[in-house]
Design a protein around this motif. Structure first.
Motif, PDB file in Angstrom:
ATOM      1  N   ILE A 183      17.205  -1.772  -0.266  1.00 24.59           N
ATOM      2  CA  ILE A 183      17.476  -1.688  -1.695  1.00 24.59           C
ATOM      3  C   ILE A 183      16.208  -2.032  -2.465  1.00 24.59           C
ATOM      4  CG2 ILE A 183      18.909  -2.546  -3.577  1.00 24.59           C
ATOM      5  CD1 ILE A 183      20.931  -3.451  -1.455  1.00 24.59           C
ATOM      6  N   SER A 184      15.828  -1.125  -3.367  1.00 17.40           N
ATOM      7  CA  SER A 184      14.655  -1.364  -4.212  1.00 17.40           C
ATOM      8  C   SER A 184      14.990  -1.020  -5.651  1.00 17.40           C
ATOM      9  CB  SER A 184      13.461  -0.534  -3.752  1.00 17.40           C
ATOM     10  OG  SER A 184      12.372  -0.686  -4.653  1.00 17.40           O
ATOM     11  N   SER A 185      14.568  -1.877  -6.561  1.00 14.40           N
ATOM     12  CA  SER A 185      14.745  -1.584  -7.988  1.00 14.40           C
ATOM     13  C   SER A 185      13.825  -0.473  -8.450  1.00 14.40           C
ATOM     14  CB  SER A 185      14.501  -2.843  -8.812  1.00 14.40           C
ATOM     15  OG  SER A 185      15.488  -3.815  -8.532  1.00 14.40           O
ATOM     16  N   LYS A 186      12.822  -0.146  -7.604  1.00 13.07           N
ATOM     17  CA  LYS A 186      11.907   0.949  -7.950  1.00 13.07           C
ATOM     18  C   LYS A 186      11.849   1.980  -6.835  1.00 13.07           C
ATOM     19  CE  LYS A 186       9.060  -1.634 -11.250  1.00 13.07           C
ATOM     20  NZ  LYS A 186       7.694  -2.102 -11.594  1.00 13.07           N
ATOM     21  N   ASP A 187      11.002   1.797  -5.804  1.00 13.79           N
ATOM     22  CA  ASP A 187      10.734   2.870  -4.846  1.00 13.79           C
ATOM     23  C   ASP A 187      10.992   2.451  -3.408  1.00 13.79           C
ATOM     24  OD1 ASP A 187       9.801   4.258  -7.074  1.00 13.79           O
ATOM     25  OD2 ASP A 187       7.705   3.633  -6.734  1.00 13.79           O
ATOM     26  N   VAL A 188      11.428   3.457  -2.616  1.00 13.94           N
ATOM     27  CA  VAL A 188      11.423   3.364  -1.162  1.00 13.94           C
ATOM     28  C   VAL A 188      10.580   4.533  -0.673  1.00 13.94           C
ATOM     29  CG1 VAL A 188      12.773   3.479   0.967  1.00 13.94           C
ATOM     30  CG2 VAL A 188      13.694   2.266  -1.035  1.00 13.94           C
ATOM     31  N   ALA A 189       9.573   4.243   0.178  1.00  9.86           N
ATOM     32  CA  ALA A 189       8.613   5.273   0.589  1.00  9.86           C
ATOM     33  C   ALA A 189       8.487   5.327   2.101  1.00  9.86           C
ATOM     34  CB  ALA A 189       7.251   4.995  -0.035  1.00  9.86           C
ATOM     35  N   ILE A 190       8.179   6.551   2.599  1.00 10.21           N
ATOM     36  CA  ILE A 190       7.830   6.747   3.997  1.00 10.21           C
ATOM     37  C   ILE A 190       6.306   6.645   4.100  1.00 10.21           C
ATOM     38  CG2 ILE A 190       7.941   8.269   5.988  1.00 10.21           C
ATOM     39  CD1 ILE A 190      10.668   7.310   5.056  1.00 10.21           C
ATOM     40  N   ALA A 191       5.820   5.777   4.989  1.00 12.00           N
ATOM     41  CA  ALA A 191       4.379   5.564   5.126  1.00 12.00           C
ATOM     42  C   ALA A 191       3.689   6.851   5.594  1.00 12.00           C
ATOM     43  CB  ALA A 191       4.116   4.430   6.109  1.00 12.00           C
ATOM     44  N   PRO A 192       2.392   6.960   5.397  1.00  6.54           N
ATOM     45  CA  PRO A 192       1.636   8.151   5.810  1.00  6.54           C
ATOM     46  C   PRO A 192       1.699   8.377   7.323  1.00  6.54           C
ATOM     47  CG  PRO A 192       0.357   6.813   4.296  1.00  6.54           C
ATOM     48  CD  PRO A 192       1.534   6.005   4.685  1.00  6.54           C
ATOM     49  N   PRO A 193       1.374   9.604   7.776  1.00  7.39           N
ATOM     50  CA  PRO A 193       1.464   9.937   9.208  1.00  7.39           C
ATOM     51  C   PRO A 193       0.617   9.040  10.095  1.00  7.39           C
ATOM     52  CG  PRO A 193       1.206  11.927   7.908  1.00  7.39           C
ATOM     53  CD  PRO A 193       1.010  10.793   6.975  1.00  7.39           C
ATOM     54  N   GLU A 194      -0.528   8.563   9.577  1.00  9.80           N
ATOM     55  CA  GLU A 194      -1.360   7.700  10.423  1.00  9.80           C
ATOM     56  C   GLU A 194      -0.699   6.357  10.709  1.00  9.80           C
ATOM     57  OE1 GLU A 194      -3.224   7.605   6.205  1.00  9.80           O
ATOM     58  OE2 GLU A 194      -2.337   9.085   7.590  1.00  9.80           O
ATOM     59  N   VAL A 195       0.335   6.006   9.944  1.00  4.41           N
ATOM     60  CA  VAL A 195       1.076   4.759  10.191  1.00  4.41           C
ATOM     61  C   VAL A 195       2.336   5.050  11.014  1.00  4.41           C
ATOM     62  CG1 VAL A 195       2.303   2.828   9.131  1.00  4.41           C
ATOM     63  CG2 VAL A 195       0.215   3.727   8.063  1.00  4.41           C
ATOM     64  N   THR A 196       3.087   6.038  10.620  1.00  4.69           N
ATOM     65  CA  THR A 196       4.342   6.350  11.308  1.00  4.69           C
ATOM     66  C   THR A 196       4.117   7.099  12.612  1.00  4.69           C
ATOM     67  OG1 THR A 196       4.605   8.454  10.149  1.00  4.69           O
ATOM     68  CG2 THR A 196       5.544   6.508   9.107  1.00  4.69           C
ATOM     69  N   GLY A 197       2.988   7.806  12.701  1.00  6.28           N
ATOM     70  CA  GLY A 197       2.736   8.682  13.824  1.00  6.28           C
ATOM     71  C   GLY A 197       3.245  10.078  13.514  1.00  6.28           C
ATOM     72  N   PRO A 198       2.805  11.076  14.271  1.00  7.55           N
ATOM     73  CA  PRO A 198       3.232  12.456  14.014  1.00  7.55           C
ATOM     74  C   PRO A 198       4.650  12.698  14.528  1.00  7.55           C
ATOM     75  CG  PRO A 198       1.820  12.356  15.946  1.00  7.55           C
ATOM     76  CD  PRO A 198       1.851  10.974  15.397  1.00  7.55           C
ATOM     77  N   GLY A 199       5.226  13.814  14.110  1.00  5.30           N
ATOM     78  CA  GLY A 199       6.527  14.223  14.632  1.00  5.30           C
ATOM     79  C   GLY A 199       7.687  13.612  13.861  1.00  5.30           C
ATOM     80  N   ASP A 200       8.800  13.464  14.558  1.00  7.68           N
ATOM     81  CA  ASP A 200      10.054  13.058  13.927  1.00  7.68           C
ATOM     82  C   ASP A 200      10.035  11.585  13.539  1.00  7.68           C
ATOM     83  OD1 ASP A 200      10.855  15.635  14.524  1.00  7.68           O
ATOM     84  OD2 ASP A 200      12.006  15.064  16.301  1.00  7.68           O
ATOM     85  N   LEU A 201      10.892  11.277  12.577  1.00 10.78           N
ATOM     86  CA  LEU A 201      11.104   9.894  12.160  1.00 10.78           C
ATOM     87  C   LEU A 201      12.608   9.690  12.010  1.00 10.78           C
ATOM     88  CD1 LEU A 201       9.706   7.217  11.266  1.00 10.78           C
ATOM     89  CD2 LEU A 201       9.953   8.034   8.916  1.00 10.78           C
ATOM     90  N   GLU A 202      13.142   8.609  12.608  1.00 10.31           N
ATOM     91  CA  GLU A 202      14.580   8.337  12.557  1.00 10.31           C
ATOM     92  C   GLU A 202      14.852   7.034  11.823  1.00 10.31           C
ATOM     93  OE1 GLU A 202      18.508   8.044  15.479  1.00 10.31           O
ATOM     94  OE2 GLU A 202      16.483   8.173  16.349  1.00 10.31           O
ATOM     95  N   ILE A 203      15.816   7.094  10.907  1.00  7.19           N
ATOM     96  CA  ILE A 203      16.217   5.920  10.124  1.00  7.19           C
ATOM     97  C   ILE A 203      17.733   5.797  10.185  1.00  7.19           C
ATOM     98  CG2 ILE A 203      16.228   4.823   7.848  1.00  7.19           C
ATOM     99  CD1 ILE A 203      13.774   6.568   7.152  1.00  7.19           C
ATOM    100  N   GLN A 204      18.208   4.630  10.552  1.00  2.47           N
ATOM    101  CA  GLN A 204      19.635   4.324  10.513  1.00  2.47           C
ATOM    102  C   GLN A 204      19.827   3.202   9.488  1.00  2.47           C
ATOM    103  OE1 GLN A 204      20.387   3.560  14.759  1.00  2.47           O
ATOM    104  NE2 GLN A 204      21.491   5.501  14.860  1.00  2.47           N
ATOM    105  N   ALA A 205      20.299   3.580   8.303  1.00  2.00           N
ATOM    106  CA  ALA A 205      20.410   2.611   7.210  1.00  2.00           C
ATOM    107  C   ALA A 205      21.073   3.263   6.013  1.00  2.00           C
ATOM    108  CB  ALA A 205      19.028   2.085   6.811  1.00  2.00           C
ATOM    109  N   ALA A 206      21.506   2.428   5.072  1.00  2.00           N
ATOM    110  CA  ALA A 206      21.891   2.872   3.738  1.00  2.00           C
ATOM    111  C   ALA A 206      20.731   2.527   2.816  1.00  2.00           C
ATOM    112  CB  ALA A 206      23.170   2.172   3.288  1.00  2.00           C
ATOM    113  N   ILE A 207      20.212   3.547   2.109  1.00  2.00           N
ATOM    114  CA  ILE A 207      19.004   3.383   1.295  1.00  2.00           C
ATOM    115  C   ILE A 207      19.358   3.568  -0.178  1.00  2.00           C
ATOM    116  CG2 ILE A 207      16.681   4.258   0.842  1.00  2.00           C
ATOM    117  CD1 ILE A 207      16.653   5.308   3.726  1.00  2.00           C
ATOM    118  N   TYR A 208      18.864   2.656  -1.010  1.00  2.00           N
ATOM    119  CA  TYR A 208      19.034   2.777  -2.463  1.00  2.00           C
ATOM    120  C   TYR A 208      17.662   2.593  -3.097  1.00  2.00           C
ATOM    121  CZ  TYR A 208      20.689   1.926  -7.228  1.00  2.00           C
ATOM    122  OH  TYR A 208      20.890   2.005  -8.592  1.00  2.00           O
TER     123      TYR A 208
END
Length: 591
Positions: free
Chosen positions: A456-481
């Motif tokens: 939960i964020s009062s402003k932003d939720v962001a996906i980090a750049p590829p050099e941080v997350t790595g290439p390819g798929d990204l999986e998230i199990q959560a409720a995001i606001y």
């Protein structure tokens, strides 16, 4: 000749006098006169004693106490055959003793319990049955007749046992006729009638919520027919629960009072697979799959080429249309498998979040970071943390149940890892997802999974750049606001060998609510899939909407037991701790 003297003697224990005749001498002759008087008096006295002795031997004058004692001291066999008798001098009349007294002289035989015997509603107490034996299948049946009580015993008197049977007896009372009646058939609620009532109740529920009332009564008149409703709010029992509203609607038809029950639930933002407030006109649905309900407060735009988006749940939108490039109504029907509803009410996002510190006073469940930090979740139920940019060893901590990780003003929290337990991460500024965020127990394969994550964020939720997350798929199990933006960084990364062509797929299993969305292609195609558990629970403290929806509804009107006329609603809610007496008793299926 001498006159014999009459001498009267009484044998001890005899019931009659004995006459003795002996010769009378001269001396005795002088005593005749006095002796005659004496004899007359003694004869009268002894005759009286004899009559009393004879009367005392009649069976009808035997004391009841003697019969009572003999019947309970005659051994187990006689006691089993003896019927319930009235006690001569009970100190206090208890309800059970009153019932026994009313049945004195009759009994129900002790019957062996069969496989179909019904267990009594009130089981006998141990001290009431310790001297009573129920015969087994191989035992002879006891004599059902009452005991004569003729056997004598010198045993001390004991309290008579109460014989309790566990099968129907010859004196079993008949089942009341009301219990044997089949349930009355219901009257179906038509679609038009249901639509009118649903619209009325949903509007009333929202007004009740805004007025912060727990109960209300109201009425509606539609096409000459009057309806009354009683509404009762039931707040969530805990921080993961769902607020509910119970409603009883009654009306009259052909002189009979009818009732239907329904239950509403207050929607949390986690009830939506995706909810967007202001759709970014630069962002188009394209290589996207949405499994579950989808709501937009603004116009949704789609692109159709060799790749088509798929929305497998219902789309509701406050806009009057859906904008589709390169397609028409037939294409829309193929894309939106669950249908489209336009011009629906907006679902407002909260203007501001109160501090989680204020909302959750229990500091033992909370960890606050005043500076930006990186949080890594571990599958053993713990997490590690350290300040962003720091090279010091991370600090490990076990999560409480549930647990809150809260950033201070202006601080960012970066997260990744495997979550075990129920946890919420909150930042008034920014949350950055740096890698996969998954549960230790995947609810899609583990029906008992109890891991929950809320971001939960009062402003932003962001996906980090590829050099941080790595290439390819990204999986998230959560409720995001994300109140302001949900951002995918560096979305213009060159595509790989996928259908978009995209570098990978962003999968969110849970829920995504955002003020707006940034484009995800060509870095990611997206697949958003609803977590079915969120229909029943929400992540701890996850924000809720001001909207209700019908959760269950009895599809038929049911006749009420009492046929009092429906009372007019005054619009004034009753006392919070008192159920209004005008609300009738419901007979029939409760939804």
């Amino acid at each position: 000749m001498s006159t014999p003297a009459l001498e009267v003697t009484r044998d001890r224990g005899a019931s009659a006098a004995t006459l003795d005749l002996r010769p009378e001498g001269p001396t005795e002759r002088r005593m005749v006169s006095a002796g005659a008087v004496s004899v007359s008096l003694h004869a009268l006295l002894l005759l009286t004693i004899g009559l009393l002795s004879f009367e005392s031997r009649t069976p009808g004058s035997a004391p009841e106490l003697r019969l009572y004692i003999e019947s309970i001291d005659s051994g187990d066999g006689d006691r089993e055959r003896a019927g319930p008798v009235e006690r001569p001098a009970a100190p206090v009349a208890k309800p059970r003793e009153e019932v026994l007294a009313s049945r004195a002289g009759t009994r129900s035989p002790v019957i062996e319990s069969s496989s179909e015997a019904v267990t009594p509603a009130v089981p006998p107490k141990p001290d009431e049955t310790r001297d009573v034996s129920i015969p087994s299948a191989g035992d002879s049946a006891p004599d059902p007749g009452p005991s004569s009580g003729s056997d004598e015993s010198n045993s001390p008197a004991v309290e008579a046992a109460v014989v309790t049977t566990v099968a129907p007896s010859e004196r079993e009372e008949p089942v009341p006729a009301e219990a044997a009646k089949p349930p009355q058939p219901g009257v179906p609620i038509g679609e038009a009638q249901e639509s009118v009532l649903a619209h009325w109740i949903l509007k009333a529920a929202q007004s009740l919520q805004e007025a912060n009332q727990t109960q209300a009564r109201l009425s509606l008149e539609h096409k000459g027919r009057r309806y009354s409703a009683f509404l009762e709010r039931r707040p969530a029992a805990d921080e993961m629960g769902i607020d509910r509203l119970r409603v009883e609607i009654s009306t009259e038809q052909n002189g009979k009072r009818l009732l239907t029950l329904l239950e509403l639930k207050r929607l949390a933002f986690s009830h939506f697979t995706q909810l967007v407030d202001d759709w970014d006109q630069e962002d188009l649905l394209h290589g996207d799959v949405i499994v579950g309900r989808f709501h937009s407060n603004s116009l949704v735009r789609l692109r159709l080429d060799r790749i088509a988006p798929q929305v497998l749940g219902k789309l509701t939108t406050a806009a009057s249309q859906v904008d589709l490039e390169n397609g028409g109504p037939r294409a829309l029907r193929r894309i939106f498998r669950g249908g489209i509803e336009t011009n629906t009410p907006r679902i407002s996002l909260p203007a501001d979040f109160r501090s989680f510190v204020e909302d959750h006073a229990d500091r033992s469940k909370m960890r606050t970071f005043e500076r930006s930090a990186r949080v890594t979740f571990y599958s053993d139920g713990s997490y590690g943390s350290r300040e962003l940019g720091s090279t010091t060893a991370e600090e490990r901590q076990t999560m409480s149940a549930p647990h809150y990780i809260v950033a201070g003003r202006g601080a960012t929290l970066a997260v990744h890892g495997t979550v075990k337990g129920a946890v919420v991460v909150y930042s008034p500024e920014r949350i950055v997802i740096e890698g996969n965020l998954v549960y230790a127990h995947d609810p899609r394969s583990d029906a008992g999974a109890e891991d929950y994550l809320g971001l939960i964020s009062s402003k932003d939720v962001a996906i980090a750049p590829p050099e941080v997350t790595g290439p390819g798929d990204l999986e998230i199990q959560a409720a995001i606001y994300a109140k302001r933006h949900f951002i995918v960084s560096d979305d213009h990364v060159p595509g790989g060998p996928t259908a978009c062509p995209c570098g990978g797929t962003l999968s969110i299993h849970g829920s995504l609510t955002a003020g707006s969305l940034s484009p995800t292609e060509p870095r990611y195609a997206t697949r958003y899939e609803f977590d079915e558990r969120f229909e029943r629970v929400r992540p701890p403290g996850f924000p809720v909407t001001n909207r209700y929806e019908v959760d269950t509804w009895d599809p038929e009107w049911r006749e009420v037991e009492d046929n009092r006329p429906a009372e007019a609603a005054e619009g004034v809610p009753p006392q919070a701790d008192q159920r209004p007496s005008a609300v009738p008793v419901f007979r029939g299926r409760d939804p």
